[in-house]
Enzyme design. Structure first.
Site, short mmCIF file in Angstrom:
data_model
loop_
_atom_site.label_atom_id
_atom_site.label_comp_id
_atom_site.label_asym_id
_atom_site.label_seq_id
_atom_site.Cartn_x
_atom_site.Cartn_y
_atom_site.Cartn_z
N PRO A 1 0.78 -1.23 0.00
CA PRO A 1 0.00 0.00 0.00
C PRO A 1 0.82 1.29 0.00
O PRO A 1 0.27 2.36 -0.23
CB PRO A 1 -0.81 -0.11 1.29
CG PRO A 1 -0.02 -1.00 2.18
CD PRO A 1 0.73 -1.94 1.29
N ASP B 1 3.53 0.90 -12.12
CA ASP B 1 2.42 1.84 -12.13
C ASP B 1 2.86 3.16 -11.51
O ASP B 1 3.78 3.19 -10.71
CB ASP B 1 1.24 1.28 -11.30
CG ASP B 1 0.52 0.17 -12.03
OD1 ASP B 1 0.72 0.04 -13.25
OD2 ASP B 1 -0.25 -0.56 -11.38
N LYS C 1 -1.14 5.19 -15.08
CA LYS C 1 -2.06 6.25 -15.47
C LYS C 1 -1.80 7.48 -14.62
O LYS C 1 -1.49 7.39 -13.46
CB LYS C 1 -3.50 5.79 -15.21
CG LYS C 1 -4.00 4.83 -16.23
CD LYS C 1 -5.45 4.53 -16.00
CE LYS C 1 -5.67 3.61 -14.83
NZ LYS C 1 -7.06 3.26 -14.63
N GLY D 1 -0.24 -2.20 -4.11
CA GLY D 1 -1.05 -3.17 -3.37
C GLY D 1 -0.77 -4.59 -3.80
O GLY D 1 0.38 -5.02 -3.88
N ASP D 2 -1.83 -5.32 -4.09
CA ASP D 2 -1.71 -6.69 -4.59
C ASP D 2 -2.01 -6.66 -6.09
O ASP D 2 -2.94 -5.98 -6.51
CB ASP D 2 -2.71 -7.60 -3.87
CG ASP D 2 -2.57 -9.04 -4.35
OD1 ASP D 2 -1.74 -9.77 -3.78
OD2 ASP D 2 -3.24 -9.42 -5.33
N MET E 1 -11.22 3.17 -5.17
CA MET E 1 -11.47 4.19 -6.19
C MET E 1 -12.80 4.93 -5.98
O MET E 1 -13.65 4.94 -6.87
CB MET E 1 -11.45 3.54 -7.59
CG MET E 1 -10.08 2.98 -7.95
SD MET E 1 -10.06 2.03 -9.48
CE MET E 1 -10.34 0.37 -8.88
N1 SAH Z 1 -3.89 -3.25 -6.70
C1 SAH Z 1 -4.16 -2.20 -5.74
C2 SAH Z 1 -5.40 -1.40 -6.09
C3 SAH Z 1 -5.28 -0.61 -7.38
S1 SAH Z 1 -6.70 0.35 -7.71
C4 SAH Z 1 -4.27 -2.81 -4.34
O1 SAH Z 1 -4.33 -4.03 -4.20
O2 SAH Z 1 -4.30 -2.06 -3.37
C5 SAH Z 1 -6.22 1.92 -7.05
C6 SAH Z 1 -7.06 2.25 -5.85
O3 SAH Z 1 -6.57 1.56 -4.71
C7 SAH Z 1 -7.03 3.71 -5.47
O4 SAH Z 1 -7.94 4.48 -6.20
C8 SAH Z 1 -7.41 3.65 -4.00
O5 SAH Z 1 -8.80 3.49 -3.85
C9 SAH Z 1 -6.76 2.35 -3.56
N2 SAH Z 1 -5.44 2.59 -2.96
C10 SAH Z 1 -4.24 2.21 -3.42
N3 SAH Z 1 -3.26 2.54 -2.57
C11 SAH Z 1 -3.85 3.16 -1.52
C12 SAH Z 1 -3.38 3.74 -0.31
N4 SAH Z 1 -2.09 3.74 0.01
N5 SAH Z 1 -4.29 4.27 0.54
C13 SAH Z 1 -5.60 4.27 0.26
N6 SAH Z 1 -6.11 3.74 -0.88
C14 SAH Z 1 -5.25 3.19 -1.76
#
Ligand code: SAH
Length: 257
Positions: free
Chosen positions: A11, A34, A56, A88-89, A168
């Protein structure tokens, strides 16, 4: 031919990378990442390696998904260790499915290295148990911005014992509140907005579904955790907040914060 590693960057906090992700980042000769992946993590990429931002920015795509798929496949002709690094994942809202299919079709070897998804980072930051047994028995990972085939998300399937992790949410919190209420969620149901979970500039706002409409937008990336568990007083409200409950009673939002 090289191998493609679809790696989760977690994260935000570089310390939350898996050991495997950190080791691979040091070994890779090319990394397609990304825009969401922070500097602290990109610094773990070896000096000699090429790091390419394929993400993006403000909704403007730098590369199409098809172009990214082709880049991954062609990179394996020259590189042994190719990394596709995602926030994230990789398997949660990360378009990894399309990439995996392209790699399979091209006969390219790949592996997925999981990462801590944003909802788990956000829950940890806020100290919320997503499945607190007093108030929740399931977690739904969902998105506000778009469903499959662009259909608007339907929140009517969310029950009183569901924790909703809303990725999102976009900038229009009033619209999010409206849609959640339309889905039948009670207006005093707790909601926590977490911005930049585990990263620099992390912000946590404790609110409720109805109050959400009046909250100022937090900086992206942000997500929402909606449900009874999203309260600092779960014990007190575990029976409340749901009109459908036989003994459900409404608790004023001020009791939540
Ligand atoms: N693959 C990622 C998600 C990608 S979609 C995962 O597993 O976390 C991108 C969305 O993830 C963002 O719009 C937001 O809603 C969320 N996100 C990603 N990083 C974040 C963070 N550090 N804190 C809060 N929301 C986060």
């Amino acid at each position: 031919m090289g191998k493609v590693h679809l790696v989760g960057a977690g994260p935000g906090d570089p310390e939350l990378l898996t050991v495997r992700a950190a080791r691979l980042l040091a070994r890779a000769s090319i990394v397609f990442h990304d825009s969401l992946v922070g500097r602290g993590i990109l610094q773990l990429i070896g000096r000699e390696a090429e790091a390419i931002d394929v993400g993006k920015r403000c909704g403007r795509k730098l590369l199409t998904q098809d172009e990214i798929n082709s880049l991954l496949v062609s990179a394996t002709a020259k590189h042994d260790v190719v990394i596709r690094l995602k926030g994230g994942d990789p398997l949660i809202f990360g378009r990894a499915g399309e990439e995996i299919e392209a790699l399979r079709n091209a006969g390219v070897d790949f592996e997925v290295v999981p990462g801590i998804t944003a909802a788990l980072g956000a829950a940890a930051a806020a100290g919320i148990s997503l499945t607190d047994r007093r108030a929740a028995s399931q977690v739904v990972i969902s998105t506000f911005s778009r469903g499959t085939e662009g259909a608007p998300m339907d929140f009517s399937a969310i029950t009183s014992t569901t924790t909703l992790a809303l990725y999102m949410p976009g900038p229009d919190y009033a619209e999010v509140a409206h849609r959640l209420l339309e889905g039948g969620l009670p207006d005093d149901l707790p909601c926590v907005i977490v911005s930049n979970a585990t990263g620099a500039g992390q912000q946590i706002r404790w609110t409720s579904v109805a109050q959400l409409a009046h909250e100022e937008e937090l900086p992206a990336p942000a997500l929402m955790i909606v449900g009874r568990v999203a309260s600092r007083k779960v014990q007190e409200i575990s029976k409340a907040f749901w009109r459908g409950d036989p003994d459900g009673r409404s608790v004023s939002p001020s009791a939540v914060s």
